[in-house]
Design a protein around this motif. Sequence first.
Motif, short mmCIF file in Angstrom:
data_model
loop_
_atom_site.label_atom_id
_atom_site.label_comp_id
_atom_site.label_asym_id
_atom_site.label_seq_id
_atom_site.Cartn_x
_atom_site.Cartn_y
_atom_site.Cartn_z
N LEU A 92 0.83 -1.20 0.00
CA LEU A 92 0.00 0.00 0.00
C LEU A 92 0.87 1.26 0.00
O LEU A 92 0.61 2.21 -0.75
CB LEU A 92 -0.92 -0.01 1.23
N ILE A 93 1.91 1.25 0.81
CA ILE A 93 2.81 2.41 0.90
C ILE A 93 3.59 2.58 -0.41
O ILE A 93 3.69 3.68 -0.95
CB ILE A 93 3.78 2.23 2.08
N GLY A 94 4.14 1.48 -0.93
CA GLY A 94 4.92 1.55 -2.16
C GLY A 94 4.10 2.00 -3.35
O GLY A 94 4.56 2.81 -4.17
N THR A 95 2.87 1.53 -3.45
CA THR A 95 1.99 1.93 -4.55
C THR A 95 1.64 3.41 -4.46
O THR A 95 1.61 4.12 -5.48
CB THR A 95 0.71 1.08 -4.54
N ALA A 96 1.36 3.87 -3.25
CA ALA A 96 1.01 5.29 -3.06
C ALA A 96 2.15 6.20 -3.49
O ALA A 96 1.94 7.22 -4.14
CB ALA A 96 0.65 5.54 -1.60
N ILE A 97 3.38 5.83 -3.14
CA ILE A 97 4.55 6.63 -3.53
C ILE A 97 4.75 6.58 -5.05
O ILE A 97 4.94 7.60 -5.71
CB ILE A 97 5.81 6.14 -2.80
N GLY A 98 4.67 5.38 -5.61
CA GLY A 98 4.89 5.21 -7.04
C GLY A 98 3.89 5.96 -7.90
O GLY A 98 4.23 6.48 -8.96
N SER A 99 2.64 6.03 -7.43
CA SER A 99 1.60 6.70 -8.22
C SER A 99 1.86 8.18 -8.37
O SER A 99 1.39 8.81 -9.32
CB SER A 99 0.23 6.48 -7.57
N GLN A 100 2.62 8.76 -7.46
CA GLN A 100 2.93 10.19 -7.52
C GLN A 100 4.12 10.48 -8.43
O GLN A 100 4.34 11.63 -8.81
CB GLN A 100 3.23 10.72 -6.11
N ILE A 101 4.88 9.43 -8.77
CA ILE A 101 6.09 9.62 -9.57
C ILE A 101 5.88 9.22 -11.02
O ILE A 101 6.28 9.93 -11.94
CB ILE A 101 7.26 8.81 -8.98
N VAL A 102 5.21 8.08 -11.24
CA VAL A 102 5.16 7.49 -12.57
C VAL A 102 4.47 8.39 -13.59
O VAL A 102 4.85 8.42 -14.77
CB VAL A 102 4.47 6.11 -12.51
N ILE A 103 3.46 9.16 -13.17
CA ILE A 103 2.73 10.01 -14.11
C ILE A 103 3.57 11.18 -14.60
O ILE A 103 3.23 11.83 -15.59
CB ILE A 103 1.42 10.53 -13.49
N ALA A 104 4.68 11.46 -13.90
CA ALA A 104 5.51 12.61 -14.27
C ALA A 104 6.67 12.22 -15.18
O ALA A 104 7.39 13.08 -15.67
CB ALA A 104 6.06 13.28 -13.01
#
Length: 255
Positions: A92-104
Amino acid sequence: MLETLPFFANTGLGEGTLWTLVIASYFTSALTAAFGIGGGVALLAILSMAIPVTTLIPLHGMVQMGSNAGRAWHLRQHVKWSFIAAFSLGALIGTAIGSQIVIALPDALLKVVLALFILALVWAPNPKFIRGGALTNAFGGAISSLGSMFVGATGPLVAALVAGKADDRQGVVSTHATAMTIQHGLKIIAFGMVGFAFSTWLGLIVAMIATGYLGTITGGKILRVMDEKLFRKIFKLILTALALFMLFKGVQGLL
């Protein structure tokens, strides 16, 4: 004709490409069923030839979630839930962090990262198991889920986490399938929250899940007639060629 059907028409893919991806789902699932080889990685490489990485990762996640969910449900009585609890928290933590980076990140850069990841999976020695307790499991869930947002196929890393946590093969397979179902499920939710239009790809997703299921059932019977050592060598060369082509396209896009 697939491209004329309502749930396929908006993908922008041609008839030949749609059929290639649907059939590829069958054969990559068959590879895993017959040899235990990373069919998910092979499917990822094939999808990357036709679809941008920002679309590829959530699409691949949906197909893989369907495949893993069926296996997890079938073997649910063997799941090691103490591992799943810690893994899920980290995921849950890893996905939340990744979702903020991948779109950029630009698609070309993601192609380079994905290509290098596939080359590492193919040629680097895979860890047999990773020692540790609940904290290690949670950390592994976070790291693998973060990576999954960028490269999709982190199954080998999760398998190394699961190995040694179960007393029998059924426990390993069921726990791994459950962990991957959760990881892909969280990834799908994350991509949905940032605006990915899953409805556009619904027809292709359903078709690929269906053919993947058929591949799981029939793959072993078809592929066991092949020499496994020879097949593994050919398989590595094919994946390497696909990854190098993807790397070339990614670097070309960055220049």
